[in-house]
Scaffold this motif. Structure first.
Motif, PDB file in Angstrom:
ATOM      1  N   ALA A 121       3.488 -12.523 -12.329  1.00 55.00           N
ATOM      2  CA  ALA A 121       3.031 -13.493 -11.701  1.00 55.00           C
ATOM      3  C   ALA A 121       1.324 -13.341 -11.985  1.00 55.00           C
ATOM      4  CB  ALA A 121       3.454 -13.934 -10.289  1.00 55.00           C
ATOM      5  N   ALA A 122       0.924 -11.966 -11.402  1.00 51.96           N
ATOM      6  CA  ALA A 122      -0.611 -11.865 -11.349  1.00 51.96           C
ATOM      7  C   ALA A 122      -1.077 -12.000 -12.993  1.00 51.96           C
ATOM      8  CB  ALA A 122      -0.699 -10.560 -10.750  1.00 51.96           C
ATOM      9  N   ARG A 129      -5.181 -19.219 -16.280  1.00 51.35           N
ATOM     10  CA  ARG A 129      -6.603 -19.800 -15.967  1.00 51.35           C
ATOM     11  C   ARG A 129      -7.564 -19.550 -16.773  1.00 51.35           C
ATOM     12  NH1 ARG A 129      -4.812 -17.391 -10.583  1.00 51.35           N
ATOM     13  NH2 ARG A 129      -5.994 -15.410 -11.119  1.00 51.35           N
ATOM     14  N   GLY A 130      -7.234 -18.700 -17.720  1.00 54.25           N
ATOM     15  CA  GLY A 130      -8.473 -18.420 -19.077  1.00 54.25           C
ATOM     16  C   GLY A 130      -9.222 -17.123 -18.719  1.00 54.25           C
ATOM     17  N   GLU A 131      -8.698 -16.368 -17.661  1.00 53.56           N
ATOM     18  CA  GLU A 131      -9.476 -14.969 -17.407  1.00 53.56           C
ATOM     19  C   GLU A 131      -9.284 -13.945 -18.376  1.00 53.56           C
ATOM     20  OE1 GLU A 131      -8.564 -13.811 -13.375  1.00 53.56           O
ATOM     21  OE2 GLU A 131      -8.599 -15.792 -12.495  1.00 53.56           O
ATOM     22  N   ALA A 132     -10.277 -13.372 -18.672  1.00 51.76           N
ATOM     23  CA  ALA A 132     -10.330 -12.044 -19.632  1.00 51.76           C
ATOM     24  C   ALA A 132      -9.253 -11.124 -19.245  1.00 51.76           C
ATOM     25  CB  ALA A 132     -11.883 -11.434 -19.490  1.00 51.76           C
ATOM     26  N   ILE A 133      -8.369 -11.038 -20.376  1.00 54.63           N
ATOM     27  CA  ILE A 133      -7.317  -9.923 -20.085  1.00 54.63           C
ATOM     28  C   ILE A 133      -6.931  -9.771 -21.400  1.00 54.63           C
ATOM     29  CG2 ILE A 133      -5.442 -11.747 -19.949  1.00 54.63           C
ATOM     30  CD1 ILE A 133      -3.823  -9.868 -18.215  1.00 54.63           C
ATOM     31  N   GLY A 238      -0.029 -17.239 -30.090  1.00 56.38           N
ATOM     32  CA  GLY A 238      -1.181 -16.598 -29.563  1.00 56.38           C
ATOM     33  C   GLY A 238      -1.343 -16.845 -28.254  1.00 56.38           C
ATOM     34  N   VAL A 239      -2.438 -16.449 -27.450  1.00 54.09           N
ATOM     35  CA  VAL A 239      -2.788 -16.799 -26.125  1.00 54.09           C
ATOM     36  C   VAL A 239      -2.910 -18.377 -25.693  1.00 54.09           C
ATOM     37  CG1 VAL A 239      -4.856 -16.590 -24.157  1.00 54.09           C
ATOM     38  CG2 VAL A 239      -4.110 -14.613 -25.740  1.00 54.09           C
ATOM     39  N   ALA A 240      -3.749 -18.928 -26.745  1.00 50.42           N
ATOM     40  CA  ALA A 240      -3.481 -20.538 -26.603  1.00 50.42           C
ATOM     41  C   ALA A 240      -2.239 -21.179 -26.727  1.00 50.42           C
ATOM     42  CB  ALA A 240      -4.781 -21.205 -27.941  1.00 50.42           C
ATOM     43  N   GLY A 241      -1.601 -20.903 -27.693  1.00 47.72           N
ATOM     44  CA  GLY A 241      -0.040 -21.161 -27.706  1.00 47.72           C
ATOM     45  C   GLY A 241       0.813 -20.828 -26.365  1.00 47.72           C
ATOM     46  N   PHE A 242       0.463 -19.665 -25.878  1.00 46.09           N
ATOM     47  CA  PHE A 242       1.136 -19.409 -24.369  1.00 46.09           C
ATOM     48  C   PHE A 242       0.703 -20.168 -23.578  1.00 46.09           C
ATOM     49  CE2 PHE A 242       1.191 -16.845 -20.493  1.00 46.09           C
ATOM     50  CZ  PHE A 242       2.428 -16.006 -20.760  1.00 46.09           C
ATOM     51  N   ARG A 243      -0.491 -20.650 -23.288  1.00 45.36           N
ATOM     52  CA  ARG A 243      -1.078 -21.586 -22.371  1.00 45.36           C
ATOM     53  C   ARG A 243      -0.558 -22.846 -22.602  1.00 45.36           C
ATOM     54  NH1 ARG A 243      -6.316 -19.698 -23.309  1.00 45.36           N
ATOM     55  NH2 ARG A 243      -7.076 -17.862 -22.194  1.00 45.36           N
ATOM     56  N   ARG A 244      -0.610 -23.574 -23.793  1.00 39.84           N
ATOM     57  CA  ARG A 244      -0.241 -25.018 -24.341  1.00 39.84           C
ATOM     58  C   ARG A 244       1.216 -25.169 -23.934  1.00 39.84           C
ATOM     59  NH1 ARG A 244      -1.356 -29.956 -23.841  1.00 39.84           N
ATOM     60  NH2 ARG A 244      -0.674 -31.311 -25.478  1.00 39.84           N
ATOM     61  N   SER A 245       2.000 -24.235 -24.580  1.00 43.70           N
ATOM     62  CA  SER A 245       3.062 -24.438 -24.347  1.00 43.70           C
ATOM     63  C   SER A 245       3.673 -24.550 -22.871  1.00 43.70           C
ATOM     64  CB  SER A 245       4.137 -23.249 -24.967  1.00 43.70           C
ATOM     65  OG  SER A 245       5.687 -23.405 -25.268  1.00 43.70           O
ATOM     66  N   HIS A 246       3.015 -23.607 -21.892  1.00 48.54           N
ATOM     67  CA  HIS A 246       3.436 -23.918 -20.564  1.00 48.54           C
ATOM     68  C   HIS A 246       2.987 -25.188 -20.149  1.00 48.54           C
ATOM     69  CE1 HIS A 246       4.174 -22.677 -16.431  1.00 48.54           C
ATOM     70  NE2 HIS A 246       2.707 -23.332 -16.157  1.00 48.54           N
ATOM     71  N   GLU A 247       1.807 -25.596 -20.355  1.00 50.38           N
ATOM     72  CA  GLU A 247       1.344 -26.823 -19.627  1.00 50.38           C
ATOM     73  C   GLU A 247       2.023 -28.090 -20.337  1.00 50.38           C
ATOM     74  OE1 GLU A 247      -2.399 -27.163 -21.813  1.00 50.38           O
ATOM     75  OE2 GLU A 247      -3.491 -25.699 -20.475  1.00 50.38           O
ATOM     76  N   GLN A 248       2.827 -27.937 -21.468  1.00 52.67           N
ATOM     77  CA  GLN A 248       3.619 -29.048 -22.087  1.00 52.67           C
ATOM     78  C   GLN A 248       4.876 -28.963 -21.289  1.00 52.67           C
ATOM     79  OE1 GLN A 248       3.686 -27.632 -26.153  1.00 52.67           O
ATOM     80  NE2 GLN A 248       2.148 -29.186 -26.733  1.00 52.67           N
ATOM     81  N   ALA A 249       5.262 -27.873 -21.122  1.00 54.14           N
ATOM     82  CA  ALA A 249       6.615 -27.841 -20.007  1.00 54.14           C
ATOM     83  C   ALA A 249       6.430 -28.209 -18.587  1.00 54.14           C
ATOM     84  CB  ALA A 249       7.032 -26.199 -19.924  1.00 54.14           C
ATOM     85  N   ALA A 250       5.299 -27.965 -18.211  1.00 53.81           N
ATOM     86  CA  ALA A 250       4.926 -28.582 -16.896  1.00 53.81           C
ATOM     87  C   ALA A 250       4.816 -30.197 -16.950  1.00 53.81           C
ATOM     88  CB  ALA A 250       3.384 -28.142 -16.336  1.00 53.81           C
ATOM     89  N   LYS A 251       4.304 -30.687 -18.127  1.00 53.83           N
ATOM     90  CA  LYS A 251       4.153 -32.083 -18.119  1.00 53.83           C
ATOM     91  C   LYS A 251       5.600 -32.679 -18.324  1.00 53.83           C
ATOM     92  CE  LYS A 251      -0.411 -32.304 -19.962  1.00 53.83           C
ATOM     93  NZ  LYS A 251      -1.068 -32.591 -21.382  1.00 53.83           N
ATOM     94  N   ALA A 252       6.650 -31.747 -19.088  1.00 53.71           N
ATOM     95  CA  ALA A 252       7.957 -32.412 -19.541  1.00 53.71           C
ATOM     96  C   ALA A 252       8.569 -32.398 -17.964  1.00 53.71           C
ATOM     97  CB  ALA A 252       8.524 -31.419 -20.393  1.00 53.71           C
TER      98      ALA A 252
END
Length: 372
Positions: A121-122, A129-133, A238-252
């Motif tokens: 989770a961390a 959140r878009g933090e550097a990692i 990639g990282v963008a796809g990781f975020r975007r797919s989760h955002e879409q799942a949340a909307k679904a």
């Protein structure tokens, strides 16, 4: 650890048989306990451990009977009693040790699941959140690579108070779904709360085929997925796809919880055109419903007559306001179509008639229902 477990169990059984020791006086071998813990940590199911013990029991009894046979005892009653002794002692020991290692496996699986979920989770929240990692740092913590195609899932319990068994069911369901999308590695799973889990599965390609989506839907509707619903994003890279797919799942998920059309669906995918469309208005469904009723007027009221009128209007405006085509598609007389359309337009009074607006209102009404 497997060899250590076998060695410990065989030696313990040897001592029990040799010295006539009861199971209430023995302790499990360290190897047997540690092996059960290691399997739990690697998500090897308990059934595999149980089957291994029963296979071991069968092999050991066979070897025991062979050993008795090699004694070449003339007293056949004594020989039979020895066979019974080997069989009964082995059976009782396996029954005892299986109960012990089962408790160990279940407890360790829960402890490991919780610890892993917290660790994951961390790292996951940093990415979302878009933090550097760094990709390497993320993979070191989660055992999951960001540099690949992903598809995100959100799974949650529909009813009841979650317990350990429910959490494990969600975990197993998400792993099964990862295998259905042909993921070559275990999915990344993290707990959002006690009844909800987020997951990402590696994808071999950048899209989910209709066949795979059908298999996912069928599995989500099966008995194995009871009491669990799932929302799914579209694949991303990639990282963008990781975020975007989760955002879409949340909307679904919002659509799954709020739209009448999807309330009974076990799997709701963002890739469904209606889901993407509905996700744009799910944050203010009340206003959408008010607007729909304003556009449709009395046609939005319940009743078979209004339902038939809505179907006629939807077909009429979808076919370019062509009366003949509408009549043909619905199997109606052209005069019936004219009368229904005329009744609707008459009910609107002086309101301007806009086919696109009415079509959109009808579609929203079909998907959202009347808000009840």
């Amino acid at each position: 650890m497997l060899h250590a477990s076998i060695d410990g169990n065989v030696w313990t059984l040897g001592h029990i048989l040799t010295n006539d020791i009861g199971t209430d006086s023995i302790q499990p071998s360290t190897g047997a306990v540690e092996y059960a813990m290691r399997l739990a940590q690697r998500d090897v199911p308990l059934g595999s451990l149980t089957r291994a013990y029963y296979l071991g029991q069968s092999m050991l009894v066979r070897r025991g009977i062979d050993a008795v046979d090699q004694l070449q005892l003339e007293d056949k009653d004594l020989q039979m009693n020895l066979v019974r002794l080997v069989t009964d002692v082995t059976h009782n020991y396996i029954d005892w040790i299986l109960q012990y290692v089962t408790d160990v496996h279940v407890a360790e699986q829960q402890r490991w699941w919780t610890a892993r979920a917290v660790t994951n989770a961390a790292a996951v929240m940093k990415v979302l959140r878009g933090e550097a990692i760094s990709a390497a740092g993320f993979e070191a913590k989660t055992k999951y690579s960001l540099e690949q195609n992903h598809v995100a899932f959100i799974a949650w319990l529909e009813f009841g108070t979650p317990d350990t068994e429910d959490q494990q069911r969600i975990d197993q369901l998400l792993r099964r779904m990862a295998s259905i999308v042909h993921s070559s590695k275990p999915p990344l799973i993290t707990a959002s709360d006690r009844s909800t889990a987020w997951a990402w599965a590696a994808m071999p390609s950048a899209e989910v085929s209709p066949e795979v989506l059908h298999r996912l839907s069928a599995f989500a509707a099966s008995a194995d997925a009871r009491n669990v619903r799932v929302a799914m994003g579209a694949p991303g890279s990639g990282v963008a796809g990781f975020r975007r797919s989760h955002e879409q799942a949340a909307k679904a998920r919002l659509v799954a919880l709020g739209a009448q059309r999807y309330r009974e669906e076990r799997l709701v995918a963002f890739g469904d055109p209606d889901v993407g469309f509905l996700s744009l208005i799910m944050h203010d469904t009340k206003s959408a419903l008010i607007w729909t009723r304003e556009v449709l007027g009395d046609v939005a009221l319940p009743g078979e007559s209004n339902a038939a009128l809505r179907e006629t209007l939807a077909t009429f405006y979808a076919s370019g306001e062509n009366v003949s085509k509408t009549a043909e598609l619905l199997g109606l007389h052209r005069n019936t179509v004219r009368q229904r359309v005329g009744r609707f337009e008459e009910g609107r009074g002086t309101k301007r008639t806009n086919g696109l607006e009415i079509s959109l209102a009808l579609r929203l009404f079909e998907l959202l229902g009347d808000g009840s």
